[in-house]
Scaffold this motif. Structure first.
Motif, mmCIF file in Angstrom:
data_model
loop_
_atom_site.group_PDB
_atom_site.id
_atom_site.type_symbol
_atom_site.label_atom_id
_atom_site.label_comp_id
_atom_site.label_asym_id
_atom_site.label_seq_id
_atom_site.Cartn_x
_atom_site.Cartn_y
_atom_site.Cartn_z
ATOM 1 N N MET A 73 0.805 -1.210 0.000
ATOM 2 C CA MET A 73 0.000 0.000 0.000
ATOM 3 C C MET A 73 0.844 1.268 0.000
ATOM 4 S SD MET A 73 -3.142 -0.750 -0.287
ATOM 5 C CE MET A 73 -3.827 0.866 0.100
ATOM 6 N N LEU A 74 2.163 1.141 0.014
ATOM 7 C CA LEU A 74 3.000 2.335 -0.062
ATOM 8 C C LEU A 74 2.770 3.005 -1.414
ATOM 9 C CD1 LEU A 74 6.357 1.066 1.485
ATOM 10 C CD2 LEU A 74 4.538 2.391 2.592
ATOM 11 N N PRO A 75 2.613 4.326 -1.433
ATOM 12 C CA PRO A 75 2.258 4.999 -2.686
ATOM 13 C C PRO A 75 3.431 5.109 -3.643
ATOM 14 C CG PRO A 75 2.533 6.607 -0.933
ATOM 15 C CD PRO A 75 2.641 5.253 -0.291
ATOM 16 N N VAL A 76 3.145 4.892 -4.901
ATOM 17 C CA VAL A 76 4.088 5.193 -5.984
ATOM 18 C C VAL A 76 3.455 6.349 -6.757
ATOM 19 C CG1 VAL A 76 5.317 4.307 -7.995
ATOM 20 C CG2 VAL A 76 4.863 2.809 -6.040
ATOM 21 N N VAL A 77 3.900 7.544 -6.472
ATOM 22 C CA VAL A 77 3.290 8.814 -6.853
ATOM 23 C C VAL A 77 1.952 8.922 -6.102
ATOM 24 C CG1 VAL A 77 2.679 10.416 -8.696
ATOM 25 C CG2 VAL A 77 4.468 8.723 -9.084
ATOM 26 N N ILE A 109 9.589 6.199 -8.148
ATOM 27 C CA ILE A 109 8.673 7.333 -7.999
ATOM 28 C C ILE A 109 9.118 8.500 -8.871
ATOM 29 C CG2 ILE A 109 7.827 9.073 -6.378
ATOM 30 C CD1 ILE A 109 7.914 6.915 -4.210
ATOM 31 N N VAL A 110 10.414 8.795 -8.853
ATOM 32 C CA VAL A 110 10.927 9.913 -9.652
ATOM 33 C C VAL A 110 10.690 9.663 -11.141
ATOM 34 C CG1 VAL A 110 13.025 11.144 -10.342
ATOM 35 C CG2 VAL A 110 12.610 10.628 -7.925
ATOM 36 N N GLU A 144 1.946 13.379 -17.487
ATOM 37 C CA GLU A 144 1.624 14.629 -18.180
ATOM 38 C C GLU A 144 1.217 15.724 -17.199
ATOM 39 O OE1 GLU A 144 -1.300 13.982 -21.143
ATOM 40 O OE2 GLU A 144 -0.053 12.640 -22.356
ATOM 41 N N ASP A 145 0.543 15.336 -16.109
ATOM 42 C CA ASP A 145 0.057 16.348 -15.177
ATOM 43 C C ASP A 145 1.128 16.810 -14.200
ATOM 44 O OD1 ASP A 145 0.082 13.818 -14.031
ATOM 45 O OD2 ASP A 145 -1.596 14.245 -12.678
ATOM 46 N N LEU A 146 2.134 15.977 -13.947
ATOM 47 C CA LEU A 146 3.172 16.310 -12.984
ATOM 48 C C LEU A 146 4.536 16.540 -13.616
ATOM 49 C CD1 LEU A 146 2.362 13.613 -10.248
ATOM 50 C CD2 LEU A 146 1.815 16.041 -10.148
ATOM 51 N N GLY A 147 4.787 15.872 -14.725
ATOM 52 C CA GLY A 147 6.119 15.833 -15.297
ATOM 53 C C GLY A 147 6.775 17.168 -15.587
ATOM 54 N N PRO A 148 6.153 18.069 -16.325
ATOM 55 C CA PRO A 148 6.845 19.308 -16.694
ATOM 56 C C PRO A 148 7.354 20.106 -15.488
ATOM 57 C CG PRO A 148 4.897 19.004 -18.051
ATOM 58 C CD PRO A 148 4.844 17.936 -16.998
ATOM 59 N N ASP A 149 6.501 20.356 -14.510
ATOM 60 C CA ASP A 149 6.927 21.109 -13.336
ATOM 61 C C ASP A 149 7.929 20.324 -12.503
ATOM 62 O OD1 ASP A 149 5.351 23.238 -14.042
ATOM 63 O OD2 ASP A 149 3.692 22.701 -12.698
ATOM 64 N N PHE A 150 7.698 19.023 -12.368
ATOM 65 C CA PHE A 150 8.589 18.222 -11.527
ATOM 66 C C PHE A 150 9.971 18.108 -12.149
ATOM 67 C CE2 PHE A 150 10.164 14.056 -9.954
ATOM 68 C CZ PHE A 150 10.240 14.384 -8.612
ATOM 69 N N ARG A 151 10.028 17.921 -13.481
ATOM 70 C CA ARG A 151 11.334 17.828 -14.143
ATOM 71 C C ARG A 151 12.101 19.136 -14.018
ATOM 72 N NH1 ARG A 151 8.223 15.110 -18.100
ATOM 73 N NH2 ARG A 151 8.188 16.992 -19.392
ATOM 74 N N ALA A 152 11.401 20.254 -14.141
ATOM 75 C CA ALA A 152 12.058 21.561 -14.002
ATOM 76 C C ALA A 152 12.629 21.718 -12.602
ATOM 77 C CB ALA A 152 11.067 22.680 -14.316
ATOM 78 N N TRP A 153 11.840 21.351 -11.587
ATOM 79 C CA TRP A 153 12.329 21.437 -10.210
ATOM 80 C C TRP A 153 13.509 20.498 -9.998
ATOM 81 C CZ3 TRP A 153 12.820 17.570 -6.592
ATOM 82 C CH2 TRP A 153 13.230 17.986 -5.328
ATOM 83 N N LEU A 154 13.427 19.304 -10.571
ATOM 84 C CA LEU A 154 14.479 18.314 -10.379
ATOM 85 C C LEU A 154 15.788 18.789 -11.001
ATOM 86 C CD1 LEU A 154 14.886 15.507 -9.153
ATOM 87 C CD2 LEU A 154 14.320 14.520 -11.389
#
Length: 300
Positions: A33-37, A274-275, A282-292
């Motif tokens: 039950m541990l979340p992956v995203v 997770i990363v 599509e909903d998380l990738g652009p902002d998350f990649r920029a932050w990463l």
């Protein structure tokens, strides 16, 4: 080959492990039950089974695993609250897990290994071939491994294991297969298996990853299989018996997988999974990649 075999409809997911590598997070929460995203790891596995046409799913559980059953059941209070708020998007996500498949559950009882967990499925499976999916390996849906394994089993009969080439120094972490080529480039015949061999003794660098399509005769073999490595009943040992004597339950083949696999079996690979998955959303990738990128540049 043109011979056809019975269509596979049942999947077995062993989920009775204690998750000790993730303590203390798994003290009261099943590791599955541990979340992956934003989805528990176990939901990815059930979705994979369903996408391969296996919509009858038996989960082999143990003590403290009730949250698994709750996740795939209806939650009328939550659904009602979301409906009153007009939150159709989250309501659909909540209902998605309960509508995925026909779910069944059985408890393993004593933790006696993967082979014993599979044997617990015998009354449900009966005399049909079936799939086994381990929750530590998440397979990217764009690389349909299980569907290919089902296809190979339906054509060739017997059992099919998923194989992946690993570095020689890593083979001791896996079951390992001795293989012979077939006329299909991604299919090999398995002539022997050994559980977690020393690198010097490994017959190849083909590691068994957590997907199997099994002939029901494996149950007969498992009932006679003595505890092996770690004092547990090993599925690998039963498959070794089948590979050595095809008269029991047909041959054993392997599908060599070269796609995207996310290993959530240890903490480091869990975080990397997770990363990777978050970056591809599509909903998380652009902002998350920029932050990463910014974070890595600052840290370097």
């Amino acid at each position: 080959m043109t011979e056809s075999h019975p269509r596979i409809t049942k999947a077995v997911i062993p989920a009775a492990g204690l998750g000790t590598r993730f303590l203390p997070a798994t003290k009261a929460t099943p590791k599955e039950m541990l979340p992956v995203v934003d989805k528990p790891a176990i939901q990815y596995v059930v979705e994979e089974a369903v996408s391969a046409g296996l919509d009858d799913v038996l989960m082999v559980t143990g003590r403290n695993k009730r949250p698994l059953e709750d996740h795939f059941d209806r939650n009328y209070e939550l659904e009602s609250a979301l409906e009153k708020k007009g939150d159709a998007k989250r309501l659909a996500k909540v209902q998605e897990s309960s509508d995925l498949a026909t779910m069944h559950y059985v408890r393993q009882g004593d933790p006696r290994g993967l082979g014993h967990a599979v044997l617990c499925a015998a009354p449900h499976v009966g005399q049909e071939p079936f799939a086994v999916l381990l929750g530590d390996d998440l397979i990217d849906p764009r690389d349909p491994l299980l569907a290919r394994m089902v296809e190979v089993q339906e054509l060739r009969g017997g059992s099919v294991v998923a194989l992946m080439e690993v570095a020689p120094e890593q083979i001791h972490l896996y079951g390992c297969a001795a293989v012979e080529p077939t006329e299909d480039g991604d299919v090999v015949k398995v002539t022997g298996l050994v559980e977690k061999p020393d690198p010097d003794d490994a017959p190849s660098n083909y590691a068994i990853i957590g997907r199997y399509v099994l002939d029901p005769h494996v149950f007969e073999v498992l009932r006679k299989t003595e505890p092996g490595r770690g004092g547990e009943i090993q599925l690998t040992d039963a498959l070794q018996t089948l590979a050595q004597d095809e008269s029991i339950g047909g041959p054993v083949h392997g599908v060599v997988f070269q796609g995207r696999r996310y290993d959530t079996g240890d903490r480091g690979d869990y975080l990397r999974a997770i990363v990777r998955l978050a970056c591809e959303r599509e909903d998380l990738g652009p902002d998350f990649r920029a932050w990463l990128r910014s974070y890595v540049a600052e840290e370097m």
